[in-house]
Design an enzyme around this catalytic site. Structure first.
Site, mmCIF file in Angstrom:
data_model
loop_
_atom_site.group_PDB
_atom_site.id
_atom_site.type_symbol
_atom_site.label_atom_id
_atom_site.label_comp_id
_atom_site.label_asym_id
_atom_site.label_seq_id
_atom_site.Cartn_x
_atom_site.Cartn_y
_atom_site.Cartn_z
ATOM 1 N N SER A 84 4.540 -1.873 -6.526
ATOM 2 C CA SER A 84 4.568 -1.332 -5.170
ATOM 3 C C SER A 84 3.213 -0.710 -4.823
ATOM 4 O O SER A 84 2.206 -1.421 -4.815
ATOM 5 C CB SER A 84 5.715 -0.328 -5.051
ATOM 6 O OG SER A 84 6.040 -0.082 -3.706
ATOM 7 N N HIS A 233 13.810 -3.981 -5.337
ATOM 8 C CA HIS A 233 12.425 -3.509 -5.387
ATOM 9 C C HIS A 233 12.105 -2.826 -6.715
ATOM 10 O O HIS A 233 10.989 -2.950 -7.223
ATOM 11 C CB HIS A 233 12.187 -2.532 -4.228
ATOM 12 C CG HIS A 233 10.777 -2.060 -4.120
ATOM 13 N ND1 HIS A 233 9.705 -2.919 -3.970
ATOM 14 C CD2 HIS A 233 10.251 -0.801 -4.135
ATOM 15 C CE1 HIS A 233 8.586 -2.216 -3.903
ATOM 16 N NE2 HIS A 233 8.887 -0.929 -3.996
#
Length: 252
Positions: A84, A233
């Site tokens: 990320s 994620h």
């Protein structure tokens, strides 16, 4: 800036960068396996974990922080992985210092711009009044008013510490709140990293999409894209074995 990091294992150096609101501790769950094959450097990025705080918070600064760490550790080249926000740092570093990266792994983030989408989390974090909160349960109860997902709250509360007997955030919350738009910045328009690159997405995540392939090819012509099944994620937390096996196969 001298970043805090955890070092473990032996072998070729592998540097791992966490995402927004995270820390080096996020990767301890898979460190045991990887440390049998690599010398791991689990890094706290600036304004996170036990690394210093700064009013300057952008990817150029974070890339230079990483260079300073590699120089201090006498690491000419490393395998570099980021998740990320850490993936954006890793990409920026590879474009600016391509000679320092042997192989690059980017976990569930693409080179493009992402609009701000952490407002509710920031509201929750800023709502905690540590003059009145005396336990982690009280902190969790307050966060639950903004963030119903227990797993997300548990992740965020890992950044809670005590200073002079009172709770405090390890993260530099004021600066992160003020400059949150910097997290979503696209890569700068110039530069290419020609080395082997793996984009590792979560099958159930929307962070990497088909439209991102053009940017991947432009900046990282040697890239491959794979998706970890049954992962969102937080793929390294949801499917740690699959992430480790995919990572080891690529680095070999």
């Amino acid at each position: 800036m001298q970043l805090n990091f955890r070092k473990a294992g032996e072998g070729k150096p592998l540097v791992i960068l966490h995402g927004l609101f995270g820390s080096a501790d996020n990767w301890m769950g898979i460190a045991k396996d990887l440390s049998q094959h690599y010398t791991l450097y689990l890094v706290d990025q600036r304004n996170h974990g036990d690394s210093p705080h700064s009013d300057e918070w952008n990817y150029a600064a974070m890339a230079d922080d990483l260079k300073e760490l590699l120089d201090a550790e006498s690491l000419d080249t490393v395998c570099l992985m980021g998740h990320s926000m850490g993936g954006k740092t890793a990409m920026n570093f590879a474009l600016k210092y391509p000679e320092r990266v042997d192989k690059l792994v980017v976990a569930d983030i693409a080179p493009r711009y992402y609009p701000v989408h952490h407002q509710t989390i920031l509201e929750g974090l800023n709502s905690l009044n540590f003059d009145k909160i005396s336990s982690r349960k009280e902190a969790d109860d307050q966060l639950a008013k903004y963030i119903p997902e227990l797993g997300i709250r548990q992740f965020l509360l890992k950044s809670l510490t005590r200073v002079d007997g009172k709770f405090a955030w390890k993260i530099n919350l004021p600066v992160i709140t003020e400059k949150i738009e910097n997290v979503g910045e696209a890569l700068p328009g110039k530069g290419r990293f020609e080395g082997p690159t793996l984009f590792m997405g979560g099958e159930n995540s929307k962070y990497i999409q088909e439209k991102d392939r053009e940017d991947m090819e432009r900046f990282f012509p040697g890239h491959h894209l794979i998706y970890i099944k049954k992962a969102g994620h937080w793929l390294h937390a949801e499917q740690p074995e699959a992430v480790v096996e995919t990572l080891k196969a690529f680095l070999r």
